[in-house]
Design a protein around this motif. Structure first.
Motif, PDB file in Angstrom:
ATOM      1  N   MET A   1     -29.523  -6.382 -19.473  1.00 18.81           N
ATOM      2  CA  MET A   1     -28.619  -5.675 -20.382  1.00 18.81           C
ATOM      3  C   MET A   1     -27.425  -6.552 -20.745  1.00 18.81           C
ATOM      4  SD  MET A   1     -28.486  -1.960 -18.539  1.00 18.81           S
ATOM      5  CE  MET A   1     -29.924  -0.926 -18.324  1.00 18.81           C
ATOM      6  N   LEU A   2     -26.864  -7.234 -19.764  1.00 19.19           N
ATOM      7  CA  LEU A   2     -25.735  -8.137 -20.026  1.00 19.19           C
ATOM      8  C   LEU A   2     -26.154  -9.304 -20.911  1.00 19.19           C
ATOM      9  CD1 LEU A   2     -24.160  -7.940 -16.514  1.00 19.19           C
ATOM     10  CD2 LEU A   2     -22.852  -7.667 -18.626  1.00 19.19           C
ATOM     11  N   PHE A   3     -27.391  -9.744 -20.758  1.00 25.36           N
ATOM     12  CA  PHE A   3     -27.887 -10.826 -21.607  1.00 25.36           C
ATOM     13  C   PHE A   3     -27.887 -10.402 -23.078  1.00 25.36           C
ATOM     14  CE2 PHE A   3     -31.362 -13.190 -23.689  1.00 25.36           C
ATOM     15  CZ  PHE A   3     -30.925 -14.493 -23.480  1.00 25.36           C
ATOM     16  N   GLU A   4     -28.223  -9.149 -23.344  1.00 23.41           N
ATOM     17  CA  GLU A   4     -28.186  -8.675 -24.729  1.00 23.41           C
ATOM     18  C   GLU A   4     -26.757  -8.639 -25.250  1.00 23.41           C
ATOM     19  OE1 GLU A   4     -29.602  -7.021 -28.453  1.00 23.41           O
ATOM     20  OE2 GLU A   4     -30.331  -8.405 -26.909  1.00 23.41           O
ATOM     21  N   CYS A   5     -25.793  -8.238 -24.415  1.00 27.63           N
ATOM     22  CA  CYS A   5     -24.387  -8.314 -24.828  1.00 27.63           C
ATOM     23  C   CYS A   5     -23.997  -9.752 -25.120  1.00 27.63           C
ATOM     24  CB  CYS A   5     -23.485  -7.735 -23.734  1.00 27.63           C
ATOM     25  SG  CYS A   5     -23.559  -5.951 -23.545  1.00 27.63           S
ATOM     26  N   TRP A   6     -24.450 -10.674 -24.294  1.00 26.51           N
ATOM     27  CA  TRP A   6     -24.189 -12.108 -24.484  1.00 26.51           C
ATOM     28  C   TRP A   6     -24.650 -12.550 -25.868  1.00 26.51           C
ATOM     29  CZ3 TRP A   6     -21.852 -16.250 -22.261  1.00 26.51           C
ATOM     30  CH2 TRP A   6     -22.347 -17.525 -22.508  1.00 26.51           C
ATOM     31  N   LEU A   7     -25.844 -12.155 -26.251  1.00 24.54           N
ATOM     32  CA  LEU A   7     -26.369 -12.535 -27.562  1.00 24.54           C
ATOM     33  C   LEU A   7     -25.618 -11.835 -28.692  1.00 24.54           C
ATOM     34  CD1 LEU A   7     -30.250 -12.464 -26.950  1.00 24.54           C
ATOM     35  CD2 LEU A   7     -28.746 -14.454 -26.949  1.00 24.54           C
ATOM     36  N   GLN A   8     -25.446 -10.534 -28.568  1.00 24.05           N
ATOM     37  CA  GLN A   8     -24.868  -9.757 -29.666  1.00 24.05           C
ATOM     38  C   GLN A   8     -23.412 -10.112 -29.919  1.00 24.05           C
ATOM     39  OE1 GLN A   8     -26.194  -7.744 -31.836  1.00 24.05           O
ATOM     40  NE2 GLN A   8     -28.170  -7.147 -31.000  1.00 24.05           N
ATOM     41  N   LEU A   9     -22.603 -10.210 -28.875  1.00 21.58           N
ATOM     42  CA  LEU A   9     -21.174 -10.461 -29.065  1.00 21.58           C
ATOM     43  C   LEU A   9     -20.903 -11.901 -29.483  1.00 21.58           C
ATOM     44  CD1 LEU A   9     -21.068  -7.686 -27.649  1.00 21.58           C
ATOM     45  CD2 LEU A   9     -18.953  -8.439 -26.558  1.00 21.58           C
ATOM     46  N   ARG A  10     -21.843 -12.799 -29.231  1.00 22.09           N
ATOM     47  CA  ARG A  10     -21.719 -14.201 -29.668  1.00 22.09           C
ATOM     48  C   ARG A  10     -22.383 -14.425 -31.032  1.00 22.09           C
ATOM     49  NH1 ARG A  10     -21.444 -18.391 -25.571  1.00 22.09           N
ATOM     50  NH2 ARG A  10     -23.337 -19.316 -26.455  1.00 22.09           N
ATOM     51  N   GLY A  11     -22.994 -13.381 -31.587  1.00 23.60           N
ATOM     52  CA  GLY A  11     -23.665 -13.491 -32.880  1.00 23.60           C
ATOM     53  C   GLY A  11     -24.946 -14.285 -32.828  1.00 23.60           C
ATOM     54  N   GLU A  12     -25.614 -14.282 -31.657  1.00 25.68           N
ATOM     55  CA  GLU A  12     -26.809 -15.094 -31.466  1.00 25.68           C
ATOM     56  C   GLU A  12     -28.095 -14.273 -31.394  1.00 25.68           C
ATOM     57  OE1 GLU A  12     -26.016 -17.358 -27.962  1.00 25.68           O
ATOM     58  OE2 GLU A  12     -24.804 -18.854 -29.020  1.00 25.68           O
ATOM     59  N   ALA A  13     -28.015 -12.980 -31.593  1.00 24.77           N
ATOM     60  CA  ALA A  13     -29.234 -12.182 -31.625  1.00 24.77           C
ATOM     61  C   ALA A  13     -30.016 -12.518 -32.894  1.00 24.77           C
ATOM     62  CB  ALA A  13     -28.895 -10.702 -31.588  1.00 24.77           C
ATOM     63  N   PRO A  14     -31.336 -12.350 -32.899  1.00 29.69           N
ATOM     64  CA  PRO A  14     -32.108 -12.588 -34.118  1.00 29.69           C
ATOM     65  C   PRO A  14     -31.536 -11.778 -35.278  1.00 29.69           C
ATOM     66  CG  PRO A  14     -33.577 -12.258 -32.253  1.00 29.69           C
ATOM     67  CD  PRO A  14     -32.191 -11.943 -31.773  1.00 29.69           C
ATOM     68  N   PRO A  15     -31.529 -12.328 -36.480  1.00 28.39           N
ATOM     69  CA  PRO A  15     -30.913 -11.649 -37.629  1.00 28.39           C
ATOM     70  C   PRO A  15     -31.406 -10.229 -37.847  1.00 28.39           C
ATOM     71  CG  PRO A  15     -31.503 -13.903 -38.203  1.00 28.39           C
ATOM     72  CD  PRO A  15     -32.080 -13.653 -36.853  1.00 28.39           C
ATOM     73  N   GLU A  16     -32.675  -9.983 -37.539  1.00 29.48           N
ATOM     74  CA  GLU A  16     -33.226  -8.658 -37.801  1.00 29.48           C
ATOM     75  C   GLU A  16     -32.706  -7.588 -36.842  1.00 29.48           C
ATOM     76  OE1 GLU A  16     -36.469 -11.096 -35.620  1.00 29.48           O
ATOM     77  OE2 GLU A  16     -34.871 -11.398 -37.101  1.00 29.48           O
TER      78      GLU A  16
END
Length: 397
Positions: A347-362
């Motif tokens: 769950m924290l890994f997803e926050c890491w991606l989302q708050l850094r703008g690194e989640a896949p664009p979709e």
């Protein structure tokens, strides 16, 4: 009264997460190595720079040697923790407090679980001796009690609540279909979810999270050191944990429409972080969707919805990727399954991606001026559980 907390005293500077699923191709050690290697690369550090390690696992190892033998650690301290389904979150919490105390400069929290190798479908554990009051219901049966209780308390029809449960599963599978690390990567039509084979009460197959293997890891340092390792650290705003008295299953006043442990841990976390309105400050949230009615109740316990309104907010798409408060943007337990030691750190890994703008664009969530991400991890069942809530943000202050 809230905890004093360690707001902005520590930060995450690197994270790693394996693919979750039926990982017959990987041992527990393989998963530990892969998650740790990704975290080291993310932070730009080498393993010898880590001062101490915290390992979260329920049944995939019974000492710190589960991690030290896999990583060939050179006589560093490794603390193995377990706190039911919140085990990974507990490893992270303890690691953060160790750095905040000044005991260490850089530590790693790692969670891992290999459930598929156990041969069981679900949690693998031996029940300790008890006084006879412990429930003997299966987890699906226990959580299925939330649905009729909610319907009765808030005068919601069975059909409407079932539609909301179905929408939770649909949403989380939609998000998981866009996540390369998820166990289940297919969208599932609402008609298929609603018509699935029953498991317990109104819970069907798609209302239950899966069984999987996986690992995730985080590297934590003091806040003042964070920018030495990355230009986009995540700062810890709150870490809250609550363990209940375990009386709900035989308390005549408990009505199965809330988890008091979640309410208390959320209140503590918001006080630590200085959050007055979750809806106004949270950009996204990862919550413990072990079963679809659990997510609906959590929306209210965490303050995302008013009491008796979560089912309507869900049907109105409030918690989708483009909604006002996206929930389980990575697919949640519904898409990842639930390897006990790993879920909280996933769950924290997803926050890491989302708050850094690194989640896949979709599936990248728009910030819209909101500053924080939240994770929630639950262990136990209705009326007798532990609850963890964290709040993280991309900037200090």
């Amino acid at each position: 009264m809230s905890s004093r907390g360690i707001k902005d005293k520590v930060a995450i500077v690197g994270m790693g997460c394996t693919r979750f699923g039926e990982r017959w191709d990987a041992s527990t050690s393989d998963l530990v190595i892969d998650a740790a290697a990704d975290a080291f690369a993310s932070a730009g550090v080498e393993q010898p720079e880590i001062d101490a390690f915290w390992l979260g696992t329920m049944n995939s190892g019974f000492s710190g040697m589960t991690l030290s033998t896999a990583l060939k650690i050179d006589y560093k301290p490794v603390t193995r923790v377990e706190n039911f389904c919140a085990t990974g979150s507990e490893a992270f919490r303890n690691a953060c407090y160790a750095v905040a105390s000044g005991a260490y400069d850089m530590v790693m929290a790692l969670g891992v679980e290999k459930l598929k190798d156990s041969g069981y479908s679900g949690l693998t554990r031996a029940n300790p001796p008890s006084d006879g009051t412990a429930t003997t219901l299966t987890a699906p049966a226990r959580f299925s009690l939330l649905a009729p209780a909610y319907q009765a308390k808030y005068d919601v029809s069975r059909a409407d609540f079932k539609r909301a449960m179905t929408r939770v599963a649909w949403k989380n599978h939609y998000n998981g279909a866009r996540n390369e690390r998820a166990q289940f990567r297919s969208e599932v039509a609402e008609e298929t979810i609603a018509a699935a084979a029953p498991v317990a009460g109104d819970l069907g197959v798609f209302d239950c999270s899966g069984v999987s293997d996986g690992a995730a890891a985080a590297i934590i340092v003091r806040a003042e050191d964070a920018y030495r390792f990355t230009d986009r650290p995540l700062f810890i705003k709150a870490l809250a944990f609550a363990a209940g008295p375990g009386t709900g299953t035989f308390d005549p006043d408990y009505d199965y429409t809330t988890f008091e442990e979640v309410v208390r841990s959320a209140q503590d976390a918001y006080a630590q972080a200085g959050i007055e309105s979750a809806a106004d400050d949270l950009m996204m949230a990862e919550v413990h969707d072990c079963f679809t009615p659990t997510e609906l109740v959590l929306m209210e316990d965490l303050g995302f919805s008013a009491r008796g309104q979560a089912w309507q907010d869900t049907l109105n798409s409030r918690f989708t990727l483009t909604g006002d408060l996206p929930v389980n943007t990575d697919g949640g337990l519904k898409s990842f399954g639930h390897p006990i030691g790993a879920s909280g750190l996933r769950m924290l890994f997803e926050c890491w991606l989302q708050l850094r703008g690194e989640a896949p664009p979709e599936r990248q969530v728009r910030h819209r001026g909101k500053r924080y991400g939240l994770t929630h991890n639950l262990g136990g069942g209705p009326g007798e559980c532990v609850s963890f809530v964290s709040v993280v943000g991309p900037e200090p202050g």
